[in-house]
Design an enzyme around this catalytic site. Structure first.
Site, PDB file in Angstrom:
ATOM      1  N   TYR A  94       0.849  -1.185   0.000  1.00 46.10           N
ATOM      2  CA  TYR A  94       0.000   0.000   0.000  1.00 46.10           C
ATOM      3  C   TYR A  94       0.886   1.236   0.000  1.00 46.10           C
ATOM      4  CZ  TYR A  94      -3.419   3.470   1.656  1.00 46.10           C
ATOM      5  OH  TYR A  94      -4.224   4.570   1.790  1.00 46.10           O
TER       6      TYR A  94
ATOM      7  N   ASP B  74       9.276   3.010   0.059  1.00 46.10           N
ATOM      8  CA  ASP B  74       8.178   3.598   0.823  1.00 46.10           C
ATOM      9  C   ASP B  74       8.337   3.149   2.266  1.00 46.10           C
ATOM     10  OD1 ASP B  74       5.914   4.394   2.076  1.00 46.10           O
ATOM     11  OD2 ASP B  74       4.507   3.588   0.591  1.00 46.10           O
TER      12      ASP B  74
ATOM     13  N   LYS C 221       4.001   8.727   9.183  1.00 44.71           N
ATOM     14  CA  LYS C 221       3.721   8.078  10.469  1.00 44.71           C
ATOM     15  C   LYS C 221       4.681   8.524  11.599  1.00 44.71           C
ATOM     16  CE  LYS C 221       0.801   4.589   8.513  1.00 44.71           C
ATOM     17  NZ  LYS C 221       0.898   3.966   7.207  1.00 44.71           N
TER      18      LYS C 221
HETATM   19  C1  LIG Z   1       0.286   4.523   5.878  1.00 47.86           C
HETATM   20  C2  LIG Z   1       1.041   4.322   4.650  1.00 47.86           C
HETATM   21  C3  LIG Z   1       0.951   5.201   3.567  1.00 47.86           C
HETATM   22  C4  LIG Z   1      -0.049   6.333   3.531  1.00 47.86           C
HETATM   23  O1  LIG Z   1       0.190   7.283   4.513  1.00 47.86           O
HETATM   24  P1  LIG Z   1      -1.015   8.267   4.936  1.00 47.86           P
HETATM   25  O2  LIG Z   1      -0.378   9.179   5.938  1.00 47.86           O
HETATM   26  O3  LIG Z   1      -2.071   7.391   5.490  1.00 47.86           O
HETATM   27  O4  LIG Z   1      -1.440   8.973   3.715  1.00 47.86           O
HETATM   28  C5  LIG Z   1       1.781   5.009   2.488  1.00 47.86           C
HETATM   29  N1  LIG Z   1       2.661   3.987   2.466  1.00 47.86           N
HETATM   30  C6  LIG Z   1       2.780   3.125   3.485  1.00 47.86           C
HETATM   31  C7  LIG Z   1       3.789   2.043   3.406  1.00 47.86           C
HETATM   32  C8  LIG Z   1       1.960   3.237   4.598  1.00 47.86           C
HETATM   33  O5  LIG Z   1       2.068   2.354   5.584  1.00 47.86           O
END
Ligand SMILES: *Cc1c(COP(=O)(O)O)cnc(C)c1O
Length: 431
Positions: free
Chosen positions: A144, A238, A266
């Site tokens: 994701y 990511d 995060k």
């Molecule tokens: C949570 C997450 C996102 C999205 O971040 P948001 O702050 O919710 O937009 C993107 N990539 C990874 C790997 C994530 O865990």
């Protein structure tokens, strides 16, 4: 378990909020029942509006790595509040956080702060396209990367539990440049590279956390780094979930590789909305105002958020809790395996650093396909029993459990007891 006030708020919230939530997973759709509404949290614990107390293994899906309301962090936020909330001009705080971030990730000379992980990733993709002049990107099934159009295909947890293959409202043109490969499978990447010469980047969650925790083979990561470098394709890590969580320097430090572009979110904001993307100078100099790739934000680098991020990362560095995270995660893994065996339940437990996942399946989970072999009915039973016995888990089979450095002996004891009761209940229901 008393959830009357939550039930009332859930009902009331439906009127002007979509499904009474602002992010789908919070509606508990995949586990059924009433989603809890939170009143407050402190340290390792979180309290709902019905005064139920839980050990918090959600931690807002990762950010609260020190636990809730750490004293030093709260002091910094209060101090920053007194100076004003946002200015539309730069502050010294942005420079300070940028230094902490770039020191932690050797592949980053410069960083740009944004407001979420989604924004970090979509900007990183634009940057990769600007740098290479190519259009296509390769992503992995089950990973994701936020909810931007181009990346909302085969995107793991939220969509997986809603049984949605992708999202409505995403035009074909928006995803036609997104190629899908399989996690831990280099051949599936090579296949695309052999067939296409318009590839700008490969984007990966180096330790996947959005199909449940799925750990990469070291050789897969090493080979992916080599092959992208050889072909002039950018590797985008990511690390929105893993940054400062797997290690201070994220999955890259843990696995020993350097991405071309790194995305963060995060933990970096410590509970405030902060995202970031960064790379070496040669790449970042393409971003406006230095270069021709436009990206901006009214609240980007917000001083209160920066203050929280700085205080969180400083304290995290001081505590250096990574060894103890690993120990605690292993303990939880052992508790799960032991209890499941005792009660005759098939599970797999994946763990990497401070992320843990129980999968209700016999099959080893190494990619999205094997993750989907789970018995989600068993998870539902398990989830509600854990809640009832005071452990707040993400309400989905495919979300990682997160540990905070505030998690102590009493919390682990409570988790152990809850696990054993919950597994017994799963066994009972399975009969
Ligand atoms: C949570 C997450 C996102 C999205 O971040 P948001 O702050 O919710 O937009 C993107 N990539 C990874 C790997 C994530 O865990």
């Amino acid at each position: 378990m008393k959830l009357e006030k939550s039930a009332e708020l859930f009902r009331k919230g439906q009127k002007h909020l979509v499904g009474a939530v602002n992010s789908p997973v919070r509606a508990f759709k995949s586990v059924g029942g009433v989603p809890v509404f939170i009143d407050h949290a402190r340290g390792s614990r979180i309290f709902d509006v019905d005064e139920n107390e839980y050990v918090d293994l959600v931690l807002s899906y990762g950010p609260m790595i020190l636990g809730h309301r750490h004293k030093k962090v709260e002091r910094s936020i209060k101090k920053a509040l007194k100076k004003g909330y946002t200015f539309g001009a730069s502050t010294n705080k942005e420079i300070k956080l940028a230094k902490i971030v770039c020191d932690a990730f050797p592949g980053m000379d410069k960083v740009r702060f944004v407001n979420s992980g989604t924004e970090a990733v979509l900007s990183a993709i634009r940057l990769a396209r600007a740098f290479t002049g190519h259009n296509k990107i390769i992503k992995f099934s089950g990973c994701y990367h936020g909810h931007s159009d181009a990346l909302l295909v085969a995107a793991g947890s939220g969509l997986a539990t809603l049984s949605m293959p992708g999202s409505k409202g995403v035009p074909d043109e928006a995803v036609k440049n997104t190629l899908i490969a399989e996690f831990n499978n280099l051949d599936s990447v090579k296949k695309h590279m052999d067939a296409q010469n318009d590839i700008a980047a490969v984007i990966i969650e180096p330790i996947a956390g959005n199909m449940g925790v799925v750990t990469p083979d070291q050789a897969f990561i090493d080979d992916l780094r080599t092959i992208t470098r050889d072909k002039g394709i950018l590797l985008i890590a990511d690390e929105v979930m893993t940054g400062f969580r797997s290690k201070f320097g994220g999955a890259q430090e843990l696995l020993g590789f350097e991405a071309d572009i790194t995305c963060l979110g995060k933990v970096i904001g410590g509970g405030f909305p902060v995202g970031a993307y960064g790379a070496r100078n040669e790449i970042m100099e393409l971003v406006a105002p230095l270069g021709g790739m436009y990206q901006a934000g009214t609240l980007s680098g917000n001083p209160i958020a920066m203050a929280c991020g700085i205080a969180t990362l400083k304290e995290l560095k001081r505590q250096n809790p990574y060894k103890s995270f690993d120990k605690k995660a292993k303990k939880i893994k052992a508790m799960l395996l032991e209890s499941a065996e005792k009660h005759g339940i098939d599970i797999q437990v994946n763990h990497f650093g401070s992320m843990v996942n129980v999968f209700f399946t016999k099959q080893e989970v190494t990619d999205f396909k094997s993750a989907q072999s789970c018995n989600t009915e068993n998870f539902k039973v398990f989830f509600w029993q854990m809640m009832e016995h005071g452990v707040f888990l993400p309400p989905s089979q495919f979300e990682a459990w997160f540990l905070s450095s505030a998690l102590g002996k009493a919390d682990l004891k409570k988790i152990e007891q809850a696990i054993d009761i919950s597994m017994a209940k799963v066994a009972e229901k399975q009969k």
